[in-house]
Write a protein that holds these residues in place. Structure first.
Motif, PDB file in Angstrom:
ATOM      1  N   GLU A  90      31.996 -77.707 -77.405  1.00 20.59           N
ATOM      2  CA  GLU A  90      31.667 -76.339 -77.806  1.00 20.59           C
ATOM      3  C   GLU A  90      30.388 -75.801 -77.156  1.00 20.59           C
ATOM      4  OE1 GLU A  90      33.263 -75.699 -82.253  1.00 20.59           O
ATOM      5  OE2 GLU A  90      31.734 -77.258 -82.038  1.00 20.59           O
ATOM      6  N   ARG A  91      29.777 -76.580 -76.309  1.00 22.60           N
ATOM      7  CA  ARG A  91      28.540 -76.112 -75.672  1.00 22.60           C
ATOM      8  C   ARG A  91      28.820 -74.891 -74.805  1.00 22.60           C
ATOM      9  NH1 ARG A  91      24.156 -79.330 -76.433  1.00 22.60           N
ATOM     10  NH2 ARG A  91      22.994 -78.502 -74.703  1.00 22.60           N
ATOM     11  N   ARG A  92      27.895 -73.971 -74.824  1.00 21.52           N
ATOM     12  CA  ARG A  92      28.072 -72.717 -74.081  1.00 21.52           C
ATOM     13  C   ARG A  92      27.511 -72.792 -72.664  1.00 21.52           C
ATOM     14  NH1 ARG A  92      31.924 -70.878 -77.020  1.00 21.52           N
ATOM     15  NH2 ARG A  92      31.361 -70.226 -79.094  1.00 21.52           N
ATOM     16  N   ARG A  93      26.726 -73.827 -72.374  1.00 26.91           N
ATOM     17  CA  ARG A  93      26.126 -73.957 -71.052  1.00 26.91           C
ATOM     18  C   ARG A  93      26.617 -75.227 -70.379  1.00 26.91           C
ATOM     19  NH1 ARG A  93      20.361 -74.548 -72.394  1.00 26.91           N
ATOM     20  NH2 ARG A  93      21.117 -74.923 -74.460  1.00 26.91           N
ATOM     21  N   GLY A  94      26.560 -75.233 -69.074  1.00 27.52           N
ATOM     22  CA  GLY A  94      26.906 -76.432 -68.321  1.00 27.52           C
ATOM     23  C   GLY A  94      28.274 -76.341 -67.685  1.00 27.52           C
TER      24      GLY A  94
END
Length: 95
Positions: free
Chosen positions: A52-56
């Motif tokens: 669910e991370r929004r970055r990377g």
């Protein structure tokens, strides 16, 4: 417990946590519920590969995330098992 520990501050955390009555619809008491929840939150927030991370570079699109959210464990098991064709929709729900 009152016979062993004169003051609540003297109760060992582990012993106290194990002696608590479970929270509603749970298997552990309030203290362990809080501690386990906090630990999982920290693991999730600290995991650079969490889905669910929004970055990377490993991030999913909103459409992909929506598809993940709509997936049920029962359908994953049916799709990936040789001899299971049907299972309860909410497989982990207590009845």
């Amino acid at each position: 417990m009152r016979r062993i520990y004169r003051e609540p501050a003297n109760v060992d955390v582990y012993s106290g946590a194990l002696s608590e009555a479970p929270v509603r619809d749970g298997i552990v008491g309030p203290l362990l519920t809080c501690l386990i929840g906090d630990q999982f939150l920290r693991l999730k927030q600290g995991d650079s590969f969490w889905y669910e991370r929004r970055r990377g570079p490993q991030r999913f699109t909103e459409a992909q995330l929506q598809q993940i959210y709509n997936t049920k464990l029962s359908s994953v098991i049916c799709r990936n098992s040789d001899h299971i064709e049907q299972s309860p929709v909410y497989l982990m729900k207590r009845t």
